[in-house]
Design a protein around this motif. Structure first.
Motif, PDB file in Angstrom:
ATOM      1  N   LEU A 152       0.892  -1.278   0.029  1.00 45.69           N
ATOM      2  CA  LEU A 152      -0.039  -0.127   0.021  1.00 45.69           C
ATOM      3  C   LEU A 152       1.038   1.251  -0.171  1.00 45.69           C
ATOM      4  CD1 LEU A 152      -2.774  -1.206   2.361  1.00 45.69           C
ATOM      5  CD2 LEU A 152      -2.973  -0.251  -0.076  1.00 45.69           C
ATOM      6  N   ALA A 153       2.057   1.006   0.988  1.00 49.27           N
ATOM      7  CA  ALA A 153       2.825   2.474   0.713  1.00 49.27           C
ATOM      8  C   ALA A 153       3.357   2.731  -0.864  1.00 49.27           C
ATOM      9  CB  ALA A 153       4.124   2.129   1.724  1.00 49.27           C
ATOM     10  N   TRP A 181       3.863  14.937   2.130  1.00 51.97           N
ATOM     11  CA  TRP A 181       2.318  14.756   2.299  1.00 51.97           C
ATOM     12  C   TRP A 181       2.089  13.268   2.258  1.00 51.97           C
ATOM     13  CZ3 TRP A 181      -0.898  13.790  -2.347  1.00 51.97           C
ATOM     14  CH2 TRP A 181      -0.322  13.806  -3.518  1.00 51.97           C
ATOM     15  N   MET A 182       2.978  12.483   2.301  1.00 54.43           N
ATOM     16  CA  MET A 182       2.618  10.968   2.686  1.00 54.43           C
ATOM     17  C   MET A 182       3.519  10.315   3.672  1.00 54.43           C
ATOM     18  SD  MET A 182       2.732   9.712  -1.487  1.00 54.43           S
ATOM     19  CE  MET A 182       2.026  10.497  -2.832  1.00 54.43           C
ATOM     20  N   PRO A 183       3.737  11.067   4.704  1.00 55.08           N
ATOM     21  CA  PRO A 183       4.774  10.709   5.620  1.00 55.08           C
ATOM     22  C   PRO A 183       4.425   9.249   6.187  1.00 55.08           C
ATOM     23  CG  PRO A 183       2.937  12.285   6.732  1.00 55.08           C
ATOM     24  CD  PRO A 183       2.907  12.200   5.129  1.00 55.08           C
ATOM     25  N   VAL A 184       3.083   8.983   6.255  1.00 54.68           N
ATOM     26  CA  VAL A 184       2.747   7.569   6.760  1.00 54.68           C
ATOM     27  C   VAL A 184       3.436   6.431   5.796  1.00 54.68           C
ATOM     28  CG1 VAL A 184       1.039   5.966   7.469  1.00 54.68           C
ATOM     29  CG2 VAL A 184       0.963   8.413   7.950  1.00 54.68           C
ATOM     30  N   ALA A 185       3.135   6.754   4.512  1.00 55.01           N
ATOM     31  CA  ALA A 185       3.756   5.788   3.256  1.00 55.01           C
ATOM     32  C   ALA A 185       5.102   5.808   3.548  1.00 55.01           C
ATOM     33  CB  ALA A 185       3.177   6.330   2.237  1.00 55.01           C
ATOM     34  N   PHE A 186       5.793   6.842   4.002  1.00 49.64           N
ATOM     35  CA  PHE A 186       7.277   6.699   3.829  1.00 49.64           C
ATOM     36  C   PHE A 186       7.610   5.986   5.038  1.00 49.64           C
ATOM     37  CE2 PHE A 186      11.165   8.949   5.326  1.00 49.64           C
ATOM     38  CZ  PHE A 186      11.959   8.353   4.341  1.00 49.64           C
ATOM     39  N   VAL A 188       6.093   3.790   6.859  1.00 40.01           N
ATOM     40  CA  VAL A 188       5.597   2.268   6.755  1.00 40.01           C
ATOM     41  C   VAL A 188       7.049   1.560   5.461  1.00 40.01           C
ATOM     42  CG1 VAL A 188       3.999   0.463   5.423  1.00 40.01           C
ATOM     43  CG2 VAL A 188       3.433   2.398   7.192  1.00 40.01           C
ATOM     44  N   PHE A 189       7.204   2.233   4.536  1.00 43.09           N
ATOM     45  CA  PHE A 189       8.336   1.666   3.629  1.00 43.09           C
ATOM     46  C   PHE A 189       9.399   1.487   4.409  1.00 43.09           C
ATOM     47  CE2 PHE A 189      11.716   2.103   0.632  1.00 43.09           C
ATOM     48  CZ  PHE A 189      11.291   1.233  -0.316  1.00 43.09           C
ATOM     49  N   LEU A 190       9.857   2.278   5.230  1.00 43.36           N
ATOM     50  CA  LEU A 190      11.196   1.978   6.104  1.00 43.36           C
ATOM     51  C   LEU A 190      10.883   0.775   6.879  1.00 43.36           C
ATOM     52  CD1 LEU A 190      12.668   5.717   6.879  1.00 43.36           C
ATOM     53  CD2 LEU A 190      13.082   4.284   5.021  1.00 43.36           C
ATOM     54  N   ILE A 191       9.794   0.796   7.889  1.00 36.80           N
ATOM     55  CA  ILE A 191       9.766  -0.561   8.590  1.00 36.80           C
ATOM     56  C   ILE A 191       9.688  -1.606   7.835  1.00 36.80           C
ATOM     57  CG2 ILE A 191       8.005  -1.406  10.206  1.00 36.80           C
ATOM     58  CD1 ILE A 191       7.105   1.495  10.995  1.00 36.80           C
ATOM     59  N   LEU A 295      -1.584  -1.292   9.034  1.00 41.33           N
ATOM     60  CA  LEU A 295      -2.409  -1.288   7.827  1.00 41.33           C
ATOM     61  C   LEU A 295      -3.637  -0.100   7.637  1.00 41.33           C
ATOM     62  CD1 LEU A 295      -2.616  -3.141   5.380  1.00 41.33           C
ATOM     63  CD2 LEU A 295      -4.217  -4.619   6.676  1.00 41.33           C
ATOM     64  N   PRO A 296      -4.199   0.017   8.864  1.00 40.64           N
ATOM     65  CA  PRO A 296      -5.343   0.908   8.661  1.00 40.64           C
ATOM     66  C   PRO A 296      -4.583   2.504   8.653  1.00 40.64           C
ATOM     67  CG  PRO A 296      -5.591  -0.394  10.608  1.00 40.64           C
ATOM     68  CD  PRO A 296      -4.477  -0.800  10.240  1.00 40.64           C
ATOM     69  N   ALA A 297      -3.433   2.767   9.167  1.00 33.33           N
ATOM     70  CA  ALA A 297      -2.637   4.049   9.092  1.00 33.33           C
ATOM     71  C   ALA A 297      -2.417   4.073   7.527  1.00 33.33           C
ATOM     72  CB  ALA A 297      -1.683   4.098   9.938  1.00 33.33           C
ATOM     73  N   VAL A 298      -1.641   3.106   6.938  1.00 31.99           N
ATOM     74  CA  VAL A 298      -1.335   3.346   5.590  1.00 31.99           C
ATOM     75  C   VAL A 298      -2.584   3.305   4.615  1.00 31.99           C
ATOM     76  CG1 VAL A 298      -0.858   1.085   4.916  1.00 31.99           C
ATOM     77  CG2 VAL A 298       0.284   2.846   3.922  1.00 31.99           C
TER      78      VAL A 298
END
Lengths: 310, 336
Positions: A152-153, A181-186, A188-191, A295-298
């Protein structure tokens, strides 16, 4: 493959593994420096060549046979790690141009990563040892946790650019980096990057509590191959995060490849530092965090981005 | 080439009962030289047995080192550095290593030993109902002192279903010398407060290693070694308080250990936080605070708590009972 750029392809393909090795070695050196600092030893030039030293040691150490191993799958699993890291890195634009320009590069990267499921499990399975198998299954469980949030990220970044081509994704960030503007995706990608590189907080598959898990029975060159593959994946992930979220090679004055390299090394340093900053997140507890929080966050992040794009 | 390659040999360190002093001395030398502790025999160049030979057991582990390899037993902590130098030297002796390699038997039995029940002479896994009532493979495995960060002399025999310990039986190897002797001697030489704090940090070290937190493990080791040295550096107390803050307040570590091996409301998180609090209190007040034992019969408690846990929880549990399992503390909190 559609959209292959030009005759540089051959040179790129020949040089890519070595370039990847260099960046991977940089990651290993950074980690060695942080380790020496934590142990209270002075960090010197010798610290930085420690990865070379360790590689030399593993080349001298003999390979080992366990009782009745599945030798073929054992070696295939280990070798797949570095091979897939090279494949993944091939679509990463080094500055402006990737080695292979592919219109669905984002999906390609993801596809190469999913091969790690097999690679790690086979490495754990092949040794015919309970510890290796425990490690292999830990990785599968871990992958089950990070894979969907990561997909999803990736999709969120592609959605923001309206293209699955990594070059287009980087180009779409002209002026505003996606990380803003997509900090959560970033994040999540790092995690997920820590997860598929089984590194630091997500190194449970090779945890000391299982005597090294997947690595428990590996020695000599077999171990070296797996370790190199792991650092190469860390490097590939850091390299990919730059075109996805950090504006690719964009930046003032310096040439774009240098900007890409600088940003890649910065992300790599962050990933390496995470190993020394946090304890291992056990797989069973990570599962809960991944499905209930990540998952919900992304998903929400994807929703926000799609609303903006429309 | 081999001088360069083996500048930092990896060491598999096994502690025999009564070997605390030797283990601490070795851990210190290894940390100062930057030699990693091996997680398994496959990763080790040197096998070191602290505090005694553990004959047959150590021989079996020795067989699993890939080579070039060297081994030594260390009983006198004084010789830790010298023994390590000697072993590292052996790694570089080409003729010695060639002879060693030539004399080894392969671990494989021949293919003709194959039959349906015991392929390659190995016992096949049985099948039994698991904790959810499903049929699952069962493997009988011993967990013992060749595991990194494991209490001296402890052996847990278990029936494993996947990575779950379906049951557990506790036994001992290498005699019954408790670790308390070493800590008593330490209390005589550096005072009960510093020895008490160091003992707790020693247990914390193992727990942090099992929990996979290398950086804080190394820092805890450093503070422990400083507390046990004749004149600790001035910043030791401050370093201890920083460790207390970082480890004690780490929500990640707390979450990983919470609910593991709960016994009367005390879980792994509560145990390591207590060690940290006690260690800080000891150096602040100059007195060794008493430690309450979780149970009269520690082996019985271990058996009871281990049953039905999965491997990583089991490791955390064993590490959290380390002061009592290793005999550094006895029931009632008195040092022997």
């Amino acid at each position: 493959m559609a959209g292959v750029s030009d005759g540089l392809l051959l040179w790129g393909a020949l040089l890519l593994p070595f370039g990847l090795l260099l960046v991977a070695a940089a990651a290993a050196s950074m980690s060695a420096a942080l380790g020496d600092a934590a142990a209270g030893r002075p960090v010197t030039g010798l610290t930085l060549v420690q990865p070379v030293q360790e590689a030399a040691r593993l080349l001298v150490v003999r390979r080992r046979r366990t009782v009745h191993p599945d030798a073929l799958l054992w070696r295939v699993g280990g070798g797949t790690l570095f091979l897939t890291a090279v494949l993944a890195a091939a679509v990463v634009p080094i500055g402006q141009t990737p080695v292979v320009r592919y219109e669905a590069g984002v999906v390609w990267f993801n596809a190469a990563e999913t091969l790690l499921w097999a690679a790690l499990w086979l490495t754990g399975w092949g040794a015919n040892s309970a510890l290796g198998l425990v490690g292999g299954y830990r990785f599968l469980a871990q992958a089950l946790a990070y894979e969907l949030p990561m997909m999803l990220a990736l999709i969120t970044a592609a959605l923001g650019a309206g293209s699955l081509d990594v070059v287009q994704v980087a180009a779409a960030q002209d002026g505003l980096w996606f990380v803003v503007w997509m900090p959560v995706a970033f994040v999540v990608f790092l995690i997920a990057a820590l997860g598929f590189s089984f590194w630091g907080p997500f190194s449970h598959p090779v945890g000391a509590d299982a005597a090294g898990g997947v690595l428990a029975e590996l020695s000599g060159v077999d171990r070296l191959v797996v370790l190199i593959g792991r650092y190469a994946w860390l490097a590939a992930a850091a390299g990919m995060s730059v075109p996805l979220f950090l504006g690719g090679g964009a930046g003032p004055l310096l040439p774009s490849w240098l900007w890409w390299l600088a940003k890649t090394l910065a992300v790599l340093a962050l990933l390496v530092w995470a190993r020394w900053r946090w304890p291992v997140v056990r797989v069973d507890r990570f599962e809960e965090i991944a499905w209930v929080v990540l998952l919900p966050a992304v998903l929400l992040q994807t929703l926000v981005v799609s609303l903006v794009v429309i | 080439m081999s001088r360069f390659a083996f500048a930092r040999p990896h060491v598999l360190l096994i502690e025999a009962p009564g070997g605390s002093g030797a283990r601490l001395a070795l851990e210190r030398v290894l940390r100062e030289r930057g030699c990693p502790l091996a997680d398994s025999p496959a990763d080790a160049d040197i096998l070191a047995v602290a505090g005694g030979p553990l004959e047959q057991f150590a021989d079996r582990v020795w067989e699993q080192l890939p080579g070039p390899r060297a081994r030594f037993d260390l009983s006198d902590p004084e010789y830790a550095a010298a023994e390590l130098d000697g072993a590292a030297g052996q790694l570089r002796e080409l003729s010695r290593q060639r002879a060693d390699a030539a004399s080894r038997r392969p671990p494989l039995l021949s293919e003709s030993d194959m039959d349906m029940d015991m392929p390659a002479g190995l016992q096949m896994a049985d099948r039994e109902p698991d904790r959810d009532g499903l049929q699952l493979d069962v493997l009988h495995l011993p967990w013992g002192p060749a595991l990194p960060w494991w209490p001296a002399g402890l052996v847990v025999h278990s029936r494993m279903q996947g990575d779950v310990l379906a049951d557990a039986q506790v036994s001992r190897i290498g005699g019954e010398t408790p670790a308390a002797g070493f800590w008593l001697a330490a209390a005589d030489s550096v005072g009960p407060a510093r020895a008490g704090a160091a003992a707790r940090l020693d247990s914390l070290t193992r727990l942090l290693a099992v929990a996979g937190w290398e950086a804080e493990r190394l820092r805890a080791q450093r503070i422990r070694d400083d507390l046990l040295s004749a004149e600790p550096p001035a910043q030791t107390h401050q370093a201890l308080r920083r460790l207390h803050r970082r480890v004690g307040r780490s929500s990640t570590l707390a979450r990983m250990c919470a609910g593991v091996a709960g016994n009367g409301g005390v879980d792994v998180t509560a145990r390591y936080r207590q060690w940290l609090t006690d260690a800080v209190a000891a150096v602040d007040t100059g007195a060794d605070p008493p430690a309450a034992a979780p149970a009269e019969d520690i082996s019985g408690l271990l058996t009871e708590l281990l049953t039905g846990t999965e491997l990583s929880a089991a490791r955390l549990l064993v590490a959290s009972l380390d002061p009592w399992l290793s005999g550094a503390l006895v029931s009632g909190g008195r040092r022997v």
